[in-house]
Design a protein around this motif. Structure first.
Motif, PDB file in Angstrom:
ATOM      1  N   ARG A 115       0.827  -1.214   0.000  1.00 52.92           N
ATOM      2  CA  ARG A 115       0.000   0.000   0.000  1.00 52.92           C
ATOM      3  C   ARG A 115       0.862   1.265   0.000  1.00 52.92           C
ATOM      4  O   ARG A 115       0.654   2.172  -0.809  1.00 52.92           O
ATOM      5  CB  ARG A 115      -0.898   0.028   1.234  1.00 52.92           C
ATOM      6  CG  ARG A 115      -2.137  -0.785   1.079  1.00 52.92           C
ATOM      7  CD  ARG A 115      -3.168  -0.400   2.150  1.00 52.92           C
ATOM      8  NE  ARG A 115      -4.313  -1.261   2.028  1.00 52.92           N
ATOM      9  CZ  ARG A 115      -4.775  -2.031   2.999  1.00 52.92           C
ATOM     10  NH1 ARG A 115      -4.219  -2.015   4.178  1.00 52.92           N
ATOM     11  NH2 ARG A 115      -5.830  -2.794   2.794  1.00 52.92           N
ATOM     12  N   ASN A 119       1.694   1.542  -3.732  1.00 52.79           N
ATOM     13  CA  ASN A 119       0.372   2.107  -4.005  1.00 52.79           C
ATOM     14  C   ASN A 119      -0.551   1.109  -4.722  1.00 52.79           C
ATOM     15  O   ASN A 119      -1.272   1.481  -5.651  1.00 52.79           O
ATOM     16  CB  ASN A 119       0.517   3.400  -4.815  1.00 52.79           C
ATOM     17  CG  ASN A 119      -0.584   4.370  -4.503  1.00 52.79           C
ATOM     18  OD1 ASN A 119      -1.205   4.300  -3.460  1.00 52.79           O
ATOM     19  ND2 ASN A 119      -0.816   5.292  -5.426  1.00 52.79           N
ATOM     20  N   ASP A 121      -3.722  -1.572  -5.090  1.00 49.75           N
ATOM     21  CA  ASP A 121      -5.076  -1.700  -4.545  1.00 49.75           C
ATOM     22  C   ASP A 121      -5.226  -3.082  -3.896  1.00 49.75           C
ATOM     23  O   ASP A 121      -4.390  -3.967  -4.059  1.00 49.75           O
ATOM     24  CB  ASP A 121      -6.135  -1.449  -5.611  1.00 49.75           C
ATOM     25  CG  ASP A 121      -6.118  -2.469  -6.746  1.00 49.75           C
ATOM     26  OD1 ASP A 121      -5.877  -3.676  -6.485  1.00 49.75           O
ATOM     27  OD2 ASP A 121      -6.350  -2.071  -7.898  1.00 49.75           O
ATOM     28  N   ASP A 122      -6.326  -3.252  -3.178  1.00 50.93           N
ATOM     29  CA  ASP A 122      -6.546  -4.478  -2.405  1.00 50.93           C
ATOM     30  C   ASP A 122      -6.608  -5.725  -3.277  1.00 50.93           C
ATOM     31  O   ASP A 122      -6.151  -6.794  -2.871  1.00 50.93           O
ATOM     32  CB  ASP A 122      -7.818  -4.355  -1.562  1.00 50.93           C
ATOM     33  CG  ASP A 122      -7.652  -3.372  -0.412  1.00 50.93           C
ATOM     34  OD1 ASP A 122      -6.518  -2.908  -0.174  1.00 50.93           O
ATOM     35  OD2 ASP A 122      -8.668  -3.079   0.254  1.00 50.93           O
ATOM     36  N   ASN A 123      -7.179  -5.610  -4.481  1.00 56.70           N
ATOM     37  CA  ASN A 123      -7.268  -6.780  -5.371  1.00 56.70           C
ATOM     38  C   ASN A 123      -5.881  -7.257  -5.800  1.00 56.70           C
ATOM     39  O   ASN A 123      -5.617  -8.463  -5.844  1.00 56.70           O
ATOM     40  CB  ASN A 123      -8.130  -6.471  -6.600  1.00 56.70           C
ATOM     41  CG  ASN A 123      -9.593  -6.343  -6.243  1.00 56.70           C
ATOM     42  OD1 ASN A 123     -10.065  -6.973  -5.298  1.00 56.70           O
ATOM     43  ND2 ASN A 123     -10.308  -5.511  -6.987  1.00 56.70           N
ATOM     44  N   LYS A 124      -5.007  -6.325  -6.111  1.00 62.49           N
ATOM     45  CA  LYS A 124      -3.640  -6.687  -6.520  1.00 62.49           C
ATOM     46  C   LYS A 124      -2.880  -7.283  -5.322  1.00 62.49           C
ATOM     47  O   LYS A 124      -2.150  -8.272  -5.463  1.00 62.49           O
ATOM     48  CB  LYS A 124      -2.909  -5.458  -7.085  1.00 62.49           C
ATOM     49  CG  LYS A 124      -1.544  -5.764  -7.619  1.00 62.49           C
ATOM     50  CD  LYS A 124      -1.581  -6.720  -8.795  1.00 62.49           C
ATOM     51  CE  LYS A 124      -0.187  -6.947  -9.346  1.00 62.49           C
ATOM     52  NZ  LYS A 124      -0.117  -8.086 -10.254  1.00 62.49           N
ATOM     53  N   LYS A 150      -6.657  -1.867   7.357  1.00 62.34           N
ATOM     54  CA  LYS A 150      -7.139  -0.546   6.914  1.00 62.34           C
ATOM     55  C   LYS A 150      -7.304   0.392   8.085  1.00 62.34           C
ATOM     56  O   LYS A 150      -7.570   0.042   9.175  1.00 62.34           O
ATOM     57  CB  LYS A 150      -8.451  -0.690   6.169  1.00 62.34           C
ATOM     58  CG  LYS A 150      -8.245  -1.336   4.823  1.00 62.34           C
ATOM     59  CD  LYS A 150      -9.557  -1.382   4.057  1.00 62.34           C
ATOM     60  CE  LYS A 150      -9.302  -1.938   2.664  1.00 62.34           C
ATOM     61  NZ  LYS A 150     -10.495  -1.951   1.857  1.00 62.34           N
TER      62      LYS A 150
END
Length: 150
Positions: A115, A119, A121-124, A150
């Motif tokens: 993250r 940077n 996203d959650d799916n990746k 989160k």
């Protein structure tokens, strides 16, 4: 059964000395001893300790001392009891729990790194975690870990 200081010694002794002036010591309050069963330099140990270190390495001399014979008999007696199996199962379970906790900590660090530094996203992130940790955790468990960070 390893050398904590990489000097290949069988024994290390630490006494209490003042940090800046090593001539100032406190005597008779004890000392720390580290024994390395694999150490080749055995100049600082007694023959009895050398025999014990050999025993730890699975080596028993042709004429073991009474101590080693008694120790070996005690170990055989203890490990033949039913409680031994229960204890070993408890130790195995504790190890598994520690390993799982460690893997979970690694996953949390990986999520944070993905993250913050990349940077993603959650799916990746989930895709990456599934490739790396999919044998140990279900996709649902990995998703929960992502949500918890989160």
């Amino acid at each position: 059964m390893f050398d904590p200081f990489d000097e290949d010694r069988a024994a290390y002794r630490f006494d209490f000395t003042e940090q800046r002036n090593h001539n100032l010591t406190i005597e008779n309050v004890g000392h720390l001893l580290f024994f390395n069963s694999k150490g080749k330099d055995r100049s600082g140990i007694t023959p009895q300790m050398a025999e014990f270190l050999d025993y730890l390495n699975g080596q028993i001399s042709r004429k073991p001392s009474k101590y080693i014979i008694q120790l070996n008999d005690d170990i055989k007696e203890y490990t033949s009891k039913p409680e031994w199996g229960e204890i070993m199962n408890q130790i195995a379970l504790m190890r598994e729990n520690i390993q799982e906790d460690t893997r979970r900590e690694d996953i949390v660090k990986t999520i944070e790194l993905c993250r913050e530094d990349f940077n993603l996203d959650d799916n990746k992130i989930l895709s990456l975690l599934t490739k790396r940790y999919g044998d140990d955790f279900t996709k649902h468990q990995l998703q929960e870990m992502i949500e918890q960070t989160k």
